[in-house]
Write an enzyme that holds these catalytic residues in place. Structure first.
Site, PDB file in Angstrom:
ATOM      1  N   GLU A 130      10.780  19.550  31.537  1.00 37.54           N
ATOM      2  CA  GLU A 130      11.445  20.131  32.701  1.00 37.54           C
ATOM      3  C   GLU A 130      11.180  21.634  32.855  1.00 37.54           C
ATOM      4  OE1 GLU A 130      15.089  17.660  34.159  1.00 37.54           O
ATOM      5  OE2 GLU A 130      15.636  18.641  32.289  1.00 37.54           O
ATOM      6  N   HIS A 133      22.856  14.825  37.023  1.00 39.75           N
ATOM      7  CA  HIS A 133      21.887  15.320  36.048  1.00 39.75           C
ATOM      8  C   HIS A 133      22.432  16.517  35.264  1.00 39.75           C
ATOM      9  CE1 HIS A 133      17.446  16.826  35.426  1.00 39.75           C
ATOM     10  NE2 HIS A 133      18.208  17.073  34.387  1.00 39.75           N
ATOM     11  N   HIS A 177      19.319  25.653  31.944  1.00 41.68           N
ATOM     12  CA  HIS A 177      19.530  24.286  32.447  1.00 41.68           C
ATOM     13  C   HIS A 177      20.140  23.468  31.324  1.00 41.68           C
ATOM     14  CE1 HIS A 177      19.187  20.289  33.939  1.00 41.68           C
ATOM     15  NE2 HIS A 177      18.256  19.944  33.060  1.00 41.68           N
ATOM     16  N   HIS A 185      22.736  19.728  30.496  1.00 44.15           N
ATOM     17  CA  HIS A 185      23.375  18.505  30.978  1.00 44.15           C
ATOM     18  C   HIS A 185      24.868  18.594  30.639  1.00 44.15           C
ATOM     19  CE1 HIS A 185      19.149  16.592  30.239  1.00 44.15           C
ATOM     20  NE2 HIS A 185      19.161  17.387  31.294  1.00 44.15           N
TER      21      HIS A 185
HETATM   22 ZN   LIG Z   1      17.621  17.995  32.586  1.00 41.05          ZN
END
Ligand SMILES: [Zn+2]
Length: 233
Positions: A76, A159, A95, A97
């Site tokens: 990612e 997500h 980023h 989760h």
């Molecule tokens: Zn992710």
């Protein structure tokens, strides 16, 4: 300079982990190199957020290609490379989760200023809904950057969260506050939804008071979590 930046990146990972934003080996933090706007330091794949070291940090360019380091690169990476390409004011991207952000993103409702943390996002919290899949192409990374626009953060539907800061400290604190804001609203929603909220003027005022304190709060979390706080203005 780079060693200090790497230390802050390592500490950001430990802090995010301590805030329950770790998802085994998933989730990442990046920071642009101060003397080379086309490259950034990144947490390596196959390690947890709390396992970043001076040795395993990798260097990546704005095309998402690893240019230094032996550890694997996250699939990612394009979330980071495309936001850093689109936003010259952004120096760091997180980023994760984060569980409450993921759950909140499934409600399809706007984030409300339930507590102070929600006020930080009073200018709007965009939601990227083009896919719930991982962001594994440059094209999808560009779409995430477009959804983010000029905001501090964007939710990736079903997500996780993405935050963009002028420093690692800011991007990390935005991620922590966004997760807490989502948690607060989920608590209120489970009781039928908010009937009292900060006024728009109050929320804006609080945003202006909270964000300038992020470096100090991050330094506190470094002392608390890492036992090695650095001095910050
Ligand atoms: Zn992710």
């Amino acid at each position: 300079m780079t060693d200090q930046l790497k230390t802050t990146l390592i500490n950001a990972g430990k802090i995010l982990y301590s805030e329950q934003q770790g998802d085994d080996i998933f989730g990442h933090v990046t920071v642009r190199l101060p003397d080379d706007a086309g490259h950034f330091l990144m947490k390596p794949h196959t390690f947890g957020l709390e396992e970043i070291t001076m040795e395993n940090i990798i260097t990546v360019n704005l095309d998402g290609e690893k240019t230094a380091g032996s550890a694997p690169r996250h699939l990612e990476v394009f979330i980071h490379s495309e936001i850093l390409r689109a936003r010259s004011d952004v120096q760091a991207v997180v980023h994760t989760h984060a569980p409450h952000a993921v759950a909140f993103s499934a409600l399809g409702r706007p984030l409300q200023p339930v507590g102070h943390e929600g006020s930080v996002f009073c200018d709007g919290l965009p939601v990227f809904d083009e896919t719930t899949d991982l962001i594994v192409t440059q094209e999808r990374g560009k779409s995430v950057a477009k959804a983010l626009g000029k905001h501090h953060a964007v939710l990736l539907q079903n997500h996780g969260l993405v935050t963009a800061g002028r420093t690692i400290q800011e991007a990390t604190m935005l991620a922590i506050h966004l997760e807490r804001a989502c948690k607060s609203q989920l608590m209120v929603e489970s009781c039928g939804g908010a009937t009292r909220l900060s006024t728009p003027d109050d929320a804006k005022a609080k945003q202006g008071r909270i964000i300038p304190q992020y470096a100090s709060v991050f330094a506190y979390l470094e002392r608390k979590v890492c036992g090695c706080g650095q001095a910050h203005d």
